[in-house]
Design a protein around this motif. Structure first.
Motif, short mmCIF file in Angstrom:
data_model
loop_
_atom_site.label_atom_id
_atom_site.label_comp_id
_atom_site.label_asym_id
_atom_site.label_seq_id
_atom_site.Cartn_x
_atom_site.Cartn_y
_atom_site.Cartn_z
N UNK A 220 -4.27 5.54 -70.08
CA UNK A 220 -4.88 6.03 -68.84
C UNK A 220 -5.85 7.16 -69.14
N UNK A 221 -6.96 7.18 -68.42
CA UNK A 221 -7.95 8.26 -68.54
C UNK A 221 -7.31 9.55 -68.07
N UNK A 222 -7.27 10.57 -68.92
CA UNK A 222 -6.56 11.81 -68.64
C UNK A 222 -7.11 12.51 -67.39
N UNK A 223 -8.39 12.31 -67.09
CA UNK A 223 -9.01 12.96 -65.94
C UNK A 223 -8.40 12.47 -64.64
N UNK A 224 -7.86 11.27 -64.65
CA UNK A 224 -7.28 10.70 -63.43
C UNK A 224 -6.12 11.53 -62.89
N UNK A 225 -5.47 12.32 -63.76
CA UNK A 225 -4.32 13.10 -63.31
C UNK A 225 -4.71 14.16 -62.28
N UNK B 207 -22.53 17.10 -71.83
CA UNK B 207 -21.43 16.22 -72.21
C UNK B 207 -21.07 15.25 -71.07
N UNK B 208 -21.22 15.70 -69.83
CA UNK B 208 -20.76 14.91 -68.68
C UNK B 208 -21.81 13.92 -68.18
N UNK B 209 -23.08 14.26 -68.35
CA UNK B 209 -24.15 13.39 -67.84
C UNK B 209 -24.35 12.21 -68.79
N UNK B 210 -23.38 11.30 -68.78
CA UNK B 210 -23.35 10.22 -69.76
C UNK B 210 -24.54 9.29 -69.61
N UNK B 211 -24.98 9.04 -68.37
CA UNK B 211 -26.14 8.17 -68.15
C UNK B 211 -27.46 8.86 -68.48
N UNK B 212 -27.41 10.19 -68.65
CA UNK B 212 -28.60 10.99 -68.99
C UNK B 212 -29.73 10.80 -67.98
N UNK B 213 -29.33 10.73 -66.68
CA UNK B 213 -30.34 10.56 -65.65
C UNK B 213 -30.54 11.84 -64.83
N UNK B 214 -29.85 12.93 -65.21
CA UNK B 214 -29.99 14.18 -64.50
C UNK B 214 -29.17 14.27 -63.24
N UNK B 215 -28.29 13.28 -63.00
CA UNK B 215 -27.40 13.28 -61.85
C UNK B 215 -25.98 13.01 -62.33
N UNK B 216 -25.00 13.43 -61.51
CA UNK B 216 -23.60 13.17 -61.82
C UNK B 216 -23.00 12.27 -60.75
N UNK B 217 -22.44 11.13 -61.17
CA UNK B 217 -21.70 10.31 -60.22
C UNK B 217 -20.26 10.82 -60.14
N UNK B 218 -19.41 10.14 -59.41
CA UNK B 218 -18.04 10.63 -59.18
C UNK B 218 -17.27 10.78 -60.49
N UNK B 219 -17.41 9.78 -61.39
CA UNK B 219 -16.70 9.86 -62.68
C UNK B 219 -17.23 11.01 -63.53
N UNK C 58 -15.25 8.11 -69.28
CA UNK C 58 -14.69 7.35 -68.15
C UNK C 58 -14.67 5.86 -68.47
N UNK C 59 -13.61 5.17 -68.04
CA UNK C 59 -13.50 3.72 -68.32
C UNK C 59 -14.73 2.96 -67.86
N UNK C 60 -15.32 3.38 -66.74
CA UNK C 60 -16.49 2.66 -66.20
C UNK C 60 -17.71 2.81 -67.09
N UNK C 61 -17.69 3.78 -68.02
CA UNK C 61 -18.86 4.03 -68.87
C UNK C 61 -18.67 3.51 -70.29
#
Length: 535
Positions: free
Chosen positions: A440-445, A489-501, A529-532
């Motif tokens: 399980x993704x630890x962030x889900x906790x 580190x968090x902006x995985x898509x590197x689009x300058x925006x953050x989605x929920x994950x 995130x699993x979705x990424x």
């Protein structure tokens, strides 16, 4: 006598050496040793250096009062017994034991050890049979000792016991080892902080080697956290009076044995301290050449000062009558001669030998046999310090690449320092490592509170812009540089925006940093995130 010391020789450029150690051997024998021999340096200060002194592995010297856990500390490092080991609450170790690597376990007695041309202990013969009968080498086949050697010392006595004469110059032996080892570990028992007279003399014998000293407050698990705070303060107060250094000494606190902790409230502290100390010891092979260079520089500076002192005493001696009277007068006024040499040659007071010990040594010598100043000998040493030493220092980084040696000590307890396999490794399951190896993704906790905050910020098309997300991130009060790293580190898509994950990941990293943990340089797979992960 010194035909090699021609003017043509002095005009030559700096020498080239095959390795740092070979270079040290050569410049010592050809440039520093002649100065030492001409002014009887070895009779006053330190024996002549031999090849094994330069070739030897890094050595660790353990010093402490009896029952502070010195022998147990060695056993803890090796994770096995060594020949001659004795452990108990009373003074069990009454000898110096050099624990070294050997293909087969065994013991070499002191008298045989000092005639072994491959070992560096030959000069210890000057301390006599009483010492050699209490000196041995314990050979152990363990990977730990392929990188370092360890010297266990007799437990320093206290109370009435310290009045017993050991039969040899105990502090003199300590001084000899201190000059040649890479680390000196002073061990203290959390229940026994009093510094006896013999322990005080032993610590004073280590002066001049402050950079090698590490202090360990052992058996700290035997007291609770409130008592530990008081004991630590008392130890610092005692050490301040004995070490007499302006800096506060670094004290490693722990319980260096493999038994259950009595009070485990300080478990995390002990783990952190143990890691710091063991990493310091692990680095000794990598820094061995630099330490030998440093020690040779200190020796050369002392040899120069010694030459000035001896030549000054020779100059003051009368040609005919009143030699004995003049000798006594010069010894009495040696401090004034120190001051005069210091002014004439712009020498630091710290480079001079101890005044009282020098006075005592001079009383046994005939001043009329001393030599006058030979500037040429000093010029060669000055050139050695200015050119040859600098060239050898420049060789160290290159040698690490072309002739790599094992940079760390391996085996024994040191395997635990780099433990990345078991869940009991250092900081395993903490900070960014939390959740690694779990499905399980630890962030889900903590996802519910992150999602609630995400929705409250009014995402557009399921994403937050940087300016909007910043409002939530700066509430952590972390510096902008840290928050910028978390964003990258968090902006995985590197689009300058953050989605929920991505936003949940950012807030999770903020919580990790606020809790005092380090951030990764790259995002570990288990935090993606699993979705990424597919992308």
């Amino acid at each position: 006598m010194f035909s090699w010391l021609s003017r043509d020789e002095n005009k030559k450029g700096p020498e080239l050496f095959e390795s740092v150690v070979e270079g040290l051997k050569k410049i010592y024998k050809t440039k520093l040793l002649p100065l030492e021999e001409f002014y009887d340096f070895h009779e006053f200060h330190s024996p002549k250096l031999e090849d094994p002194d330069f070739d030897a592995k890094p050595m660790i010297l353990l010093v402490g009062q009896y029952s502070t856990g010195k022998t147990t500390f060695i056993r803890y490092l090796l994770e096995q017994d060594f020949p001659g080991i004795r452990i108990g609450p009373e003074p069990t170790t009454d000898r110096f034991i050099a624990v070294m690597y050997g293909d087969n376990d065994g013991v070499i007695p002191g008298n045989a050890l000092v005639v072994d041309p491959k070992k560096q202990f030959k000069p210890l013969t000057k301390f006599g049979n009483m010492f050699l009968n209490r000196f041995q080498c314990s050979l152990v086949n363990t990977p730990v000792l392929k990188g370092i050697s360890i010297v266990d010392t007799p437990g320093i006595l206290s109370g009435e016991k310290q009045r017993v004469d050991r039969g040899y110059d105990f502090t003199g032996v300590l001084e000899w080892f201190a000059e040649r080892v890479d680390r000196i570990i002073l061990l203290f028992d959390a229940h026994k902080l009093d510094i006896s007279d013999e322990f005080r003399r032993s610590i004073e014998a280590l002066r001049g080697h402050d950079d090698k000293i590490r202090i360990v407050l052992n058996k700290a698990d035997m007291i609770d956290h409130q008592q530990l705070m008081r004991v630590y303060g008392a130890l610092m107060w005692s050490l301040g009076k004995v070490l007499q250094t302006p800096e506060v000494a670094r004290v490693y606190i722990g319980s260096f044995w493999d038994q259950p902790l009595r009070y485990d409230v300080n478990r995390r502290l002990f783990e952190d301290e143990e890691q710091d100390l063991f990493r310091d010891l692990q680095s000794l092979p990598r820094n061995a050449a630099l330490r030998k260079l440093n020690d040779l520089i200190k020796r050369a500076r002392l040899a120069k000062v010694h030459a000035y002192i001896i030549s000054a005493l020779k100059r003051e001696m009368p040609a005919m009558f009143g030699k004995d009277t003049k000798k006594k007068e010069l010894i009495k006024n040696l401090g004034q001669i120190y001051d005069q040499i210091q002014r004439e040659h712009q020498i630091s007071p710290g480079d001079f030998p101890d005044l009282k010990r020098m006075q005592e040594a001079l009383s046994h010598h005939d001043f009329t046999k001393f030599h006058p100043l030979k500037p040429r000998l000093l010029e060669v040493v000055d050139k050695m310090l200015a050119e040859d030493i600098a060239n050898l220092m420049a060789m160290i980084p290159h040698e690490e690449v072309t002739h790599p040696i094992e940079p760390h000590v391996k085996g024994g307890i040191f395997e635990g320092v780099e433990d990345k396999v078991s869940p009991f490794g250092y900081k395993k399951g903490e900070g960014v490592d939390a959740g690694s190896g779990e499905p399980e993704w630890i962030v889900n906790k903590e996802r519910s509170k992150y999602d609630e905050l995400f929705r409250s910020l009014g995402p557009v098309d399921g994403k937050l812009s940087g300016s909007v997300a910043k409002k939530a991130m700066v509430a952590s009060k972390l510096p902008n540089q840290v928050l910028g790293k978390i964003w990258k580190l968090s902006d995985i898509d590197k689009d300058g925006f953050l989605d929920a994950d991505e936003f949940a990941l950012a807030m999770h990293l903020i919580d990790i940093k606020v809790d005092g943990h380090s951030l990764p340089t790259e995002l570990p797979d288990h935090l993606v995130p699993p979705s990424k992960r597919s992308s």
